[in-house]
Design an enzyme around this catalytic site. Structure first.
Site, PDB file in Angstrom:
ATOM      1  N   GLU A 129      53.363  26.564  27.772  1.00  0.00           N
ATOM      2  CA  GLU A 129      52.040  26.093  28.220  1.00  0.00           C
ATOM      3  C   GLU A 129      51.485  26.962  29.354  1.00  0.00           C
ATOM      4  OE1 GLU A 129      50.106  23.064  27.051  1.00  0.00           O
ATOM      5  OE2 GLU A 129      48.828  24.571  27.967  1.00  0.00           O
ATOM      6  N   VAL A 132      49.094  30.661  29.201  1.00  0.00           N
ATOM      7  CA  VAL A 132      47.650  30.844  29.025  1.00  0.00           C
ATOM      8  C   VAL A 132      46.893  29.886  29.941  1.00  0.00           C
ATOM      9  CG1 VAL A 132      45.708  30.736  27.403  1.00  0.00           C
ATOM     10  CG2 VAL A 132      47.960  31.451  26.587  1.00  0.00           C
ATOM     11  N   GLU A 190      45.235  43.672  40.986  1.00  0.00           N
ATOM     12  CA  GLU A 190      46.310  44.524  41.496  1.00  0.00           C
ATOM     13  C   GLU A 190      45.711  45.836  42.013  1.00  0.00           C
ATOM     14  OE1 GLU A 190      49.554  43.692  41.404  1.00  0.00           O
ATOM     15  OE2 GLU A 190      49.119  41.789  40.417  1.00  0.00           O
ATOM     16  N   ASP A 201      45.645  41.758  29.852  1.00  0.00           N
ATOM     17  CA  ASP A 201      46.150  40.403  30.159  1.00  0.00           C
ATOM     18  C   ASP A 201      45.506  39.376  29.216  1.00  0.00           C
ATOM     19  OD1 ASP A 201      47.337  38.344  32.129  1.00  0.00           O
ATOM     20  OD2 ASP A 201      45.206  37.855  32.168  1.00  0.00           O
ATOM     21  N   LYS A 205      47.056  36.721  26.157  1.00  0.00           N
ATOM     22  CA  LYS A 205      46.768  35.278  26.107  1.00  0.00           C
ATOM     23  C   LYS A 205      46.071  34.914  24.794  1.00  0.00           C
ATOM     24  CE  LYS A 205      46.373  35.076  31.148  1.00  0.00           C
ATOM     25  NZ  LYS A 205      45.437  35.261  32.277  1.00  0.00           N
ATOM     26  N   GLY A 302      47.726  30.595  40.094  1.00  0.00           N
ATOM     27  CA  GLY A 302      48.103  29.888  41.324  1.00  0.00           C
ATOM     28  C   GLY A 302      49.408  29.140  41.116  1.00  0.00           C
TER      29      GLY A 302
HETATM   30  N1  HSE Z   1      45.823  38.057  36.421  1.00  0.00           N
HETATM   31  C1  HSE Z   1      45.499  36.851  35.707  1.00  0.00           C
HETATM   32  C2  HSE Z   1      44.047  36.505  35.924  1.00  0.00           C
HETATM   33  C3  HSE Z   1      46.305  35.654  36.137  1.00  0.00           C
HETATM   34  O1  HSE Z   1      43.349  37.166  36.700  1.00  0.00           O
HETATM   35  O2  HSE Z   1      43.596  35.572  35.287  1.00  0.00           O
HETATM   36  C4  HSE Z   1      47.642  35.627  35.498  1.00  0.00           C
HETATM   37  O3  HSE Z   1      47.550  35.575  34.115  1.00  0.00           O
END
Ligand code: HSE
Length: 434
Positions: A129, A132, A190, A201, A205, A302
């Site tokens: 869970e 994503v 980053e 990323d 997801k 978070g």
């Molecule tokens: N780096 C991701 C974002 C958070 O900015 O949503 C972790 O998946």
């Protein structure tokens, strides 16, 4: 009362968030599960680091393999990230009969099929869970709440960094570079930001969401992956004038001929709820053939928010262990029964488009532009024009009807061949979310 023993790999933000929830809400969780949950071991790269969570009573190590091979651990929680060592750790845990909970979307997108098949063979569960949209229970919504639906499409704001940047760039005077620098200063992006801003990323997801929604294997092969680097403050302002916001979206859409999978920046009508999801927040809109369109909104990252999703999986696994029902299929259907749906090539995408053209302000220019579009069967739905008398140029902004990407790209090439254009055309897709 069943006791379930956890081993945690990764004591970073999410690892500590998870431990804090397990501690602070221990009574509530025990009442809900009827299980005693005990974190017996944890691994972290640097054990000397100060942390915002309590690890007293846990056996600590800097070697994640020790958790994977620890016979006292029933469930391995993988929060170490990356795909190198993590795949070995998860594989070893499954091989030794442990259930696995992971927040690692890259691991799932790259190695998920192998790991989930192995888990089925070993009769253990893999739950994800937290992989994503952080604290939003969207995997559960797809697997359980919408289990009676054939999913038609889903569209999500699934990268908070990109959403923060799009939101900030809509404010006067903000353009890409300073907004990215601010996102880095705030710790959203980053130092090497490509994972977020190039859509990688979000593509991990989207692979997870599409697999759960459509019962297809985990894969990014054939997925269109575009970031936000082509979006300018000027486009955001023009979009605003036309009644749209620009958002970075992950889209999965079932069509008769296959599945469209794309991560892209797109104009979204301001009237849609998704257009009003701002800052670092995430949201996923899902259209099913029974429920219609539903929307899931919340914090996408978070420690506590993502920890909430990890704990939800812990609760699920504990309930299944207590009920003696191991091995619920991770993607909702067993691996052997996954559907094979072709991923449609980019040329077959159906979309409306936004075009911004910097042209010479002269008679006949608009006619030549509309001929280039009409030749490919593209119709202009809306148009704005702003002449600049000082330079004798004009900005033309157009929205098209829904056409096939291949036709749009041919028209784009024709437009860029016109001597009327003073710079290559800027363009984006338009998503009406219907
Ligand atoms: N780096 C991701 C974002 C958070 O900015 O949503 C972790 O998946």
């Amino acid at each position: 009362m069943t006791t379930v023993k956890l081993g945690l790999v990764g004591l970073g933000t999410v690892g500590c968030g998870t431990l804090n929830i397990l501690k602070d809400n221990a009574d509530l969780i025990a009442a809900r599960t009827g299980c005693r949950i005990q974190v017996v071991a944890a691994a972290a790269r640097d054990l000397s680091r100060a942390r915002s969570c309590d690890t007293v009573g846990m056996s600590l190590t800097d070697d994640p393999m020790q958790i994977a091979n620890n016979p006292d651990v029933d469930v391995l929680i993988e929060l170490m990230g990356g795909t190198g060592k993590a795949v070995e750790v998860v594989r070893a845990a499954i091989m030794s009969g442990k259930h696995v909970i992971t927040a690692n979307k890259a691991l799932l997108a790259e190695h998920g099929n192998e790991l989930l098949a192995l888990a089925e063979e070993k009769n253990v569960m893999v739950a994800f869970e937290a992989s994503v949209a952080g604290g939003i229970p969207v995997i559960k919504a797809l697997k359980e709440g919408l289990a009676g639906n054939k999913i038609n499409w889903l569209a999500g704001i699934i990268n908070g960094t990109c959403n923060y940047m799009m939101t900030e760039m809509a404010k006067p005077g903000n353009d890409f570079a300073p907004v990215l620098a601010e996102a880095q200063r705030l710790g959203y992006a980053e130092a090497e930001p490509s994972f977020d801003i190039d859509g990688i990323d979000a593509s991990h997801k989207l692979a997870v969401l599409a697999s759960v929604a459509f019962g297809v294997p985990l894969s990014r092969t054939g997925m269109l992956i575009e970031g936000i680097t082509m979006v300018t403050a000027a486009d955001i302002a023009w979009a605003d004038d036309l009644g749209y916001k620009i958002k970075s979206l992950g889209i999965a859409r079932r069509r008769e001929s296959g599945l469209e999978l794309r991560v892209q920046s797109a104009l979204v009508p301001k009237s849609k709820l998704l257009a009003n999801v701002d800052d670092v927040m995430n949201a996923v809109m899902v259209n099913g053939n029974a429920a219609g369109t539903t929307l899931y909104y919340g914090a996408g990252a978070g420690g506590l928010a993502t920890g909430s999703a990890v704990v939800a999986d812990i609760v699920d696994v504990c309930l299944a262990i207590a009920a003696g029902k191991n091995n619920r299929p991770a993607l909702g259907v067993p691996m052997a029964k996954l559907a094979s749906m072709p991923i449609l090539p980019k040329d077959d995408i159906l979309s409306a488009y936004y075009l911004r053209l910097d042209v010479t302000d002269a008679a006949g220019v608009l006619a030549r532009i509309s001929t280039s579009l009409a030749t490919e069967g593209i119709s202009i739905e809306e148009m704005r024009q702003q002449p600049d008398t000082k330079t004798g140029s004009a900005t033309l902004v157009l929205l098209t009807n829904v056409v096939q990407e291949a036709a749009f790209q041919r028209a784009l090439a024709a437009l860029n061949g016109l001597t009327d254009l003073r710079a290559p055309a800027a363009w984006l897709r338009v998503e009406h979310l219907s």
